[in-house]
Design a protein around this motif. Sequence first.
Motif, PDB file in Angstrom:
ATOM      1  N   VAL A  32      47.909  -6.673  33.998  1.00 23.01           N
ATOM      2  CA  VAL A  32      46.654  -7.198  34.162  1.00 23.01           C
ATOM      3  C   VAL A  32      46.521  -7.119  35.636  1.00 23.01           C
ATOM      4  N   THR A  33      45.463  -6.440  36.436  1.00 22.40           N
ATOM      5  CA  THR A  33      45.027  -6.415  37.500  1.00 22.40           C
ATOM      6  C   THR A  33      43.589  -7.315  37.396  1.00 22.40           C
ATOM      7  N   ASP A  34      43.927  -8.608  38.110  1.00 24.87           N
ATOM      8  CA  ASP A  34      42.980  -9.547  38.108  1.00 24.87           C
ATOM      9  C   ASP A  34      41.590  -9.105  38.842  1.00 24.87           C
ATOM     10  N   ARG A  35      41.926  -8.468  39.820  1.00 22.18           N
ATOM     11  CA  ARG A  35      40.674  -8.212  40.905  1.00 22.18           C
ATOM     12  C   ARG A  35      40.616  -6.987  41.368  1.00 22.18           C
ATOM     13  N   ILE A  36      39.654  -6.053  40.841  1.00 15.75           N
ATOM     14  CA  ILE A  36      39.569  -4.713  41.550  1.00 15.75           C
ATOM     15  C   ILE A  36      38.198  -4.947  42.118  1.00 15.75           C
ATOM     16  N   THR A  37      37.902  -4.043  43.266  1.00 14.99           N
ATOM     17  CA  THR A  37      36.497  -4.270  43.765  1.00 14.99           C
ATOM     18  C   THR A  37      36.007  -3.058  44.063  1.00 14.99           C
ATOM     19  N   LEU A  38      34.337  -2.971  43.950  1.00 10.29           N
ATOM     20  CA  LEU A  38      33.775  -1.739  44.063  1.00 10.29           C
ATOM     21  C   LEU A  38      32.564  -1.928  44.964  1.00 10.29           C
ATOM     22  N   ARG A  43      24.105  -4.667  45.766  1.00 14.68           N
ATOM     23  CA  ARG A  43      24.629  -5.980  45.772  1.00 14.68           C
ATOM     24  C   ARG A  43      24.766  -6.663  46.994  1.00 14.68           C
ATOM     25  N   ASP A  44      24.897  -8.008  47.124  1.00 11.82           N
ATOM     26  CA  ASP A  44      25.337  -8.691  48.305  1.00 11.82           C
ATOM     27  C   ASP A  44      26.629  -8.701  48.617  1.00 11.82           C
ATOM     28  N   ALA A  45      27.278  -8.532  47.555  1.00 16.54           N
ATOM     29  CA  ALA A  45      28.892  -8.669  47.633  1.00 16.54           C
ATOM     30  C   ALA A  45      29.522  -7.524  46.617  1.00 16.54           C
ATOM     31  N   PRO A  46      30.592  -6.930  46.921  1.00 15.53           N
ATOM     32  CA  PRO A  46      31.379  -5.856  46.009  1.00 15.53           C
ATOM     33  C   PRO A  46      31.123  -6.471  44.478  1.00 15.53           C
ATOM     34  N   LEU A  47      31.262  -5.520  43.492  1.00 17.47           N
ATOM     35  CA  LEU A  47      31.343  -5.690  42.161  1.00 17.47           C
ATOM     36  C   LEU A  47      32.808  -5.911  42.118  1.00 17.47           C
ATOM     37  N   THR A  48      33.199  -7.248  41.501  1.00 15.95           N
ATOM     38  CA  THR A  48      34.717  -7.584  41.023  1.00 15.95           C
ATOM     39  C   THR A  48      34.995  -7.371  39.669  1.00 15.95           C
ATOM     40  N   ALA A  49      36.030  -6.819  39.275  1.00 15.46           N
ATOM     41  CA  ALA A  49      36.514  -6.583  37.558  1.00 15.46           C
ATOM     42  C   ALA A  49      37.814  -6.904  37.468  1.00 15.46           C
ATOM     43  N   GLN A 131      27.753  -1.960  34.805  1.00 16.82           N
ATOM     44  CA  GLN A 131      28.663  -1.207  33.889  1.00 16.82           C
ATOM     45  C   GLN A 131      28.567   0.269  34.257  1.00 16.82           C
ATOM     46  N   LYS A 132      27.596   0.746  34.636  1.00 15.93           N
ATOM     47  CA  LYS A 132      27.395   2.119  35.053  1.00 15.93           C
ATOM     48  C   LYS A 132      28.238   2.473  36.221  1.00 15.93           C
ATOM     49  N   LEU A 133      28.188   1.525  37.195  1.00 13.50           N
ATOM     50  CA  LEU A 133      29.095   1.483  38.399  1.00 13.50           C
ATOM     51  C   LEU A 133      30.620   1.631  38.002  1.00 13.50           C
ATOM     52  N   VAL A 134      31.193   0.756  37.009  1.00 20.67           N
ATOM     53  CA  VAL A 134      32.436   1.140  36.706  1.00 20.67           C
ATOM     54  C   VAL A 134      32.753   2.504  36.072  1.00 20.67           C
ATOM     55  N   ILE A 135      31.723   2.777  35.421  1.00 22.54           N
ATOM     56  CA  ILE A 135      31.976   4.165  34.853  1.00 22.54           C
ATOM     57  C   ILE A 135      31.952   5.472  36.012  1.00 22.54           C
ATOM     58  N   ASP A 136      31.010   5.218  36.834  1.00 24.66           N
ATOM     59  CA  ASP A 136      30.758   6.078  37.942  1.00 24.66           C
ATOM     60  C   ASP A 136      31.860   6.101  38.754  1.00 24.66           C
ATOM     61  N   ARG A 137      32.677   5.105  39.050  1.00 22.93           N
ATOM     62  CA  ARG A 137      33.680   5.034  40.005  1.00 22.93           C
ATOM     63  C   ARG A 137      35.123   4.972  39.445  1.00 22.93           C
ATOM     64  N   ILE A 138      35.326   5.499  38.429  1.00 19.77           N
ATOM     65  CA  ILE A 138      36.602   5.394  37.789  1.00 19.77           C
ATOM     66  C   ILE A 138      37.686   5.530  38.602  1.00 19.77           C
ATOM     67  N   GLU A 139      37.756   6.671  39.473  1.00 20.86           N
ATOM     68  CA  GLU A 139      38.717   7.236  40.191  1.00 20.86           C
ATOM     69  C   GLU A 139      39.014   5.949  41.192  1.00 20.86           C
ATOM     70  N   THR A 140      38.020   5.334  41.837  1.00 25.78           N
ATOM     71  CA  THR A 140      38.082   4.224  42.825  1.00 25.78           C
ATOM     72  C   THR A 140      38.915   3.252  42.357  1.00 25.78           C
ATOM     73  N   TRP A 141      38.500   2.542  41.245  1.00 24.94           N
ATOM     74  CA  TRP A 141      39.114   1.306  40.828  1.00 24.94           C
ATOM     75  C   TRP A 141      40.308   1.570  40.255  1.00 24.94           C
ATOM     76  N   ALA A 142      40.574   2.812  39.734  1.00 21.31           N
ATOM     77  CA  ALA A 142      41.957   3.218  38.970  1.00 21.31           C
ATOM     78  C   ALA A 142      42.976   3.070  39.976  1.00 21.31           C
TER      79      ALA A 142
END
Length: 334
Positions: A32-38, A43-49, A131-142
């Motif tokens: 479990v990685t509690d915090r990844i950022t995109l 957005r005013d701040a990065p998306l966290t997941a 949600q689309k950003l998560v899919i667009d940037r798979i390599e970045t957060w992975a």
Amino acid sequence: MPIVFVLMMLWTALPVMGGGYKSESGPYRVDVTDRITLDDARRDAPLTARVYAPVRSDDEADPEPFPLVVFSHGLGGSRAAFERECNHWASHGYVVVCPEHTDSGAMREDRQRGRAMLRSPEHWERRVLDQKLVIDRIETWAAQVEALGAGDIDQERIASAGHSFGAHTSVLMGGALVDTGEQDLTSHRDERIDCVVAISNQGVGAMGFAEKSWAPMHLPVLFVTGTKDGGQRGMTPEDRLRAFELAPPGDKHALLIENASHSSFQERSGRRSSLRSGNAAETYRAIAHHTRQVVLAFLDAHLKGDEKAIAYLSTAGDEGPAAVGDSRAAFRSR
């Protein structure tokens, strides 16, 4: 007798197969990685997941990439929502990503602002874009997840899922049309989505949905609700089930659980869990466990083509709704 209880009696039950469908944790340890950022200019701040990733063993032969599940929390929730459920699905071979939307904490900080978000087409779209950003940037957060290597995520097998406001987000990703005040209903369909899980979804007349909103949803969908799953402005479980009835037939499934309320579908931990005791606690735990198993069967069937999962979803019980603690669960497909 309320219609929802009539449905409980008429619907066929999911069979109880050795205590349920894959009721125990799966073969994978979960990182479990509690915090990844995109970073996102919108957005005013990065998306966290939060990311739940299966951990491969060193001796795994010919490993296949894992399907991806993007799960959205409800209004005011956080990336920690449905923690045990996401962990369970990951242990069975899914990478689960839970974005934290900008309405996280809204109901604690400013309830009026939070309710306004429910009525805002701009905020509906903002969640979809998360949600689309998560899919667009798979390599970045992975790359931020230690357990994931290159090619570990199958970008051709993706599910959108969510609870409450998150269910609204997931059905929009799946192609449901929404009234944004424009002349025509608006589509936010993402063609990369293969199936949708909508837990406590909204019905006709709520949050932009009309009778014809569901007509374009030709992909597999699992709708989940309970007989006590009410909502704002008098929304009833029957209202939530209208989406299942109005969507085109073919790989549409609905799970209805007796006595399940809006917050029953995830297993709680800590203080919130301790507020219930005895039989009530066991029943709520059973409801959450049954939900996670049916969701897993749906994912296995429609993302992995698993024959046992397909049989589980298509096999009707002969003795009425299945027992879930002191309650019952009914299931229907069309």
